[in-house]
Design a protein around this motif. Sequence first.
Motif, PDB file in Angstrom:
ATOM      1  N   GLN A   1      -6.604  13.829 -10.101  1.00 45.35           N
ATOM      2  CA  GLN A   1      -6.485  12.616 -10.897  1.00 45.35           C
ATOM      3  C   GLN A   1      -5.883  11.503 -10.039  1.00 45.35           C
ATOM      4  O   GLN A   1      -4.914  11.717  -9.321  1.00 45.35           O
ATOM      5  N   GLY A   2      -6.469  10.340 -10.077  1.00 48.34           N
ATOM      6  CA  GLY A   2      -5.996   9.211  -9.294  1.00 48.34           C
ATOM      7  C   GLY A   2      -6.690   9.066  -7.955  1.00 48.34           C
ATOM      8  O   GLY A   2      -6.497   8.077  -7.266  1.00 48.34           O
ATOM      9  N   PHE A   3      -7.483  10.058  -7.554  1.00 47.80           N
ATOM     10  CA  PHE A   3      -8.141   9.992  -6.255  1.00 47.80           C
ATOM     11  C   PHE A   3      -9.111   8.818  -6.178  1.00 47.80           C
ATOM     12  O   PHE A   3      -9.125   8.088  -5.188  1.00 47.80           O
TER      13      PHE A   3
ATOM     14  N   ILE B   1       7.930   7.721   7.174  1.00 41.06           N
ATOM     15  CA  ILE B   1       6.876   7.905   6.178  1.00 41.06           C
ATOM     16  C   ILE B   1       6.157   9.213   6.487  1.00 41.06           C
ATOM     17  O   ILE B   1       5.771   9.457   7.624  1.00 41.06           O
ATOM     18  N   ARG B   2       5.986  10.049   5.472  1.00 38.08           N
ATOM     19  CA  ARG B   2       5.286  11.311   5.659  1.00 38.08           C
ATOM     20  C   ARG B   2       4.102  11.378   4.708  1.00 38.08           C
ATOM     21  O   ARG B   2       4.258  11.174   3.509  1.00 38.08           O
ATOM     22  N   LEU B   3       2.927  11.660   5.270  1.00 38.08           N
ATOM     23  CA  LEU B   3       1.759  11.894   4.437  1.00 38.08           C
ATOM     24  C   LEU B   3       1.871  13.299   3.870  1.00 38.08           C
ATOM     25  O   LEU B   3       2.244  14.233   4.577  1.00 38.08           O
ATOM     26  N   LEU B   4       1.574  13.454   2.621  1.00 39.94           N
ATOM     27  CA  LEU B   4       1.659  14.746   1.953  1.00 39.94           C
ATOM     28  C   LEU B   4       0.257  15.342   1.892  1.00 39.94           C
ATOM     29  O   LEU B   4      -0.623  14.818   1.222  1.00 39.94           O
ATOM     30  N   VAL B   5       0.064  16.422   2.626  1.00 41.45           N
ATOM     31  CA  VAL B   5      -1.253  17.047   2.738  1.00 41.45           C
ATOM     32  C   VAL B   5      -1.847  17.302   1.357  1.00 41.45           C
ATOM     33  O   VAL B   5      -3.011  17.019   1.108  1.00 41.45           O
ATOM     34  N   ALA B   6      -1.037  17.823   0.448  1.00 43.92           N
ATOM     35  CA  ALA B   6      -1.552  18.129  -0.894  1.00 43.92           C
ATOM     36  C   ALA B   6      -2.059  16.868  -1.601  1.00 43.92           C
ATOM     37  O   ALA B   6      -2.912  16.939  -2.474  1.00 43.92           O
TER      38      ALA B   6
ATOM     39  N   GLN C   1     -10.492   3.556  -3.962  1.00 42.07           N
ATOM     40  CA  GLN C   1     -10.854   2.149  -4.170  1.00 42.07           C
ATOM     41  C   GLN C   1      -9.823   1.224  -3.530  1.00 42.07           C
ATOM     42  O   GLN C   1     -10.181   0.227  -2.899  1.00 42.07           O
ATOM     43  N   LEU C   2      -8.545   1.550  -3.672  1.00 44.29           N
ATOM     44  CA  LEU C   2      -7.489   0.739  -3.055  1.00 44.29           C
ATOM     45  C   LEU C   2      -7.654   0.711  -1.542  1.00 44.29           C
ATOM     46  O   LEU C   2      -7.565  -0.346  -0.913  1.00 44.29           O
ATOM     47  N   MET C   3      -7.917   1.874  -0.946  1.00 47.89           N
ATOM     48  CA  MET C   3      -8.102   1.924   0.504  1.00 47.89           C
ATOM     49  C   MET C   3      -9.328   1.118   0.926  1.00 47.89           C
ATOM     50  O   MET C   3      -9.300   0.396   1.918  1.00 47.89           O
TER      51      MET C   3
ATOM     52  N   MET D   1       0.822  -1.180   0.000  1.00 50.39           N
ATOM     53  CA  MET D   1       0.000   0.000   0.000  1.00 50.39           C
ATOM     54  C   MET D   1       0.877   1.259   0.000  1.00 50.39           C
ATOM     55  O   MET D   1       0.523   2.243  -0.627  1.00 50.39           O
ATOM     56  N   LEU D   2       1.994   1.205   0.706  1.00 50.43           N
ATOM     57  CA  LEU D   2       2.880   2.362   0.739  1.00 50.43           C
ATOM     58  C   LEU D   2       3.337   2.734  -0.662  1.00 50.43           C
ATOM     59  O   LEU D   2       3.336   3.912  -1.030  1.00 50.43           O
ATOM     60  N   ASP D   3       3.711   1.754  -1.458  1.00 45.40           N
ATOM     61  CA  ASP D   3       4.159   2.047  -2.813  1.00 45.40           C
ATOM     62  C   ASP D   3       3.064   2.757  -3.598  1.00 45.40           C
ATOM     63  O   ASP D   3       3.331   3.674  -4.367  1.00 45.40           O
ATOM     64  N   GLU D   4       1.834   2.350  -3.393  1.00 44.84           N
ATOM     65  CA  GLU D   4       0.719   2.972  -4.089  1.00 44.84           C
ATOM     66  C   GLU D   4       0.501   4.403  -3.585  1.00 44.84           C
ATOM     67  O   GLU D   4       0.233   5.313  -4.370  1.00 44.84           O
ATOM     68  N   LEU D   5       0.605   4.624  -2.276  1.00 43.69           N
ATOM     69  CA  LEU D   5       0.482   5.976  -1.732  1.00 43.69           C
ATOM     70  C   LEU D   5       1.565   6.891  -2.298  1.00 43.69           C
ATOM     71  O   LEU D   5       1.304   8.043  -2.642  1.00 43.69           O
ATOM     72  N   VAL D   6       2.783   6.375  -2.412  1.00 46.14           N
ATOM     73  CA  VAL D   6       3.890   7.155  -2.975  1.00 46.14           C
ATOM     74  C   VAL D   6       3.618   7.433  -4.448  1.00 46.14           C
ATOM     75  O   VAL D   6       3.761   8.561  -4.922  1.00 46.14           O
ATOM     76  N   ARG D   7       3.196   6.413  -5.178  1.00 44.03           N
ATOM     77  CA  ARG D   7       2.923   6.568  -6.610  1.00 44.03           C
ATOM     78  C   ARG D   7       1.867   7.640  -6.869  1.00 44.03           C
ATOM     79  O   ARG D   7       1.969   8.417  -7.803  1.00 44.03           O
ATOM     80  N   LEU D   8       0.860   7.701  -6.003  1.00 45.12           N
ATOM     81  CA  LEU D   8      -0.215   8.663  -6.175  1.00 45.12           C
ATOM     82  C   LEU D   8       0.096  10.028  -5.561  1.00 45.12           C
ATOM     83  O   LEU D   8      -0.739  10.924  -5.583  1.00 45.12           O
ATOM     84  N   GLY D   9       1.306  10.180  -4.998  1.00 48.75           N
ATOM     85  CA  GLY D   9       1.697  11.464  -4.440  1.00 48.75           C
ATOM     86  C   GLY D   9       1.042  11.776  -3.105  1.00 48.75           C
ATOM     87  O   GLY D   9       0.930  12.940  -2.727  1.00 48.75           O
ATOM     88  N   MET D  10       0.636  10.748  -2.375  1.00 52.20           N
ATOM     89  CA  MET D  10      -0.027  10.958  -1.094  1.00 52.20           C
ATOM     90  C   MET D  10       0.922  10.768   0.085  1.00 52.20           C
ATOM     91  O   MET D  10       0.579  11.120   1.208  1.00 52.20           O
ATOM     92  N   ALA D  11       2.090  10.196  -0.168  1.00 54.98           N
ATOM     93  CA  ALA D  11       3.060   9.956   0.901  1.00 54.98           C
ATOM     94  C   ALA D  11       4.450   9.932   0.293  1.00 54.98           C
ATOM     95  O   ALA D  11       4.615   9.758  -0.912  1.00 54.98           O
TER      96      ALA D  11
END
Length: 133
Positions: A30-32, A19-24, A37-39, A1-11
């Motif tokens: 796009q990708g939200f 690990i840092r969550l990126l507020v933006a 769905q992944l979550m 899941m982390l890889d997916e969060l990074v890929r989507l620019g969320m972490a």
Amino acid sequence: MLDELVRLGMAEEGEDGQIRLLVAGFVPRQGFAEMAQLMQDNLHDHLAAASLNLEGEHNYLEQAVFVDQLSEESARRLHVVAAKAWRQAFKTVMTEAQARYDHDQKNTPPSERNRRARFGSYFYAADQDERPS
């Protein structure tokens, strides 16, 4: 899941393993829908494993470590250790998952390839008085 969060620019994962969550990354863009769905899928499978284990009919891997009365620094250190453990577990499980997938593609009829599996890890830390509502 982390890889997916990074890929989507969320972490992002720092060199220190933090690990840092990126507020933006949590602003709809796009990708939200894909991330939501992944979550949802991850939450479903985690709860399904726990529920079926409670019913006593299955014995899915569904474990957690709990410790309280920690300082903020100790909680941060545990986060680093958990992230490092996840990276190793991810490599091990992903290597085996790819090997099993490749094997089944060559040796198992499509009608028998009807199972899916999910393996994940999480880390959460909060003040002791902060409880889910």
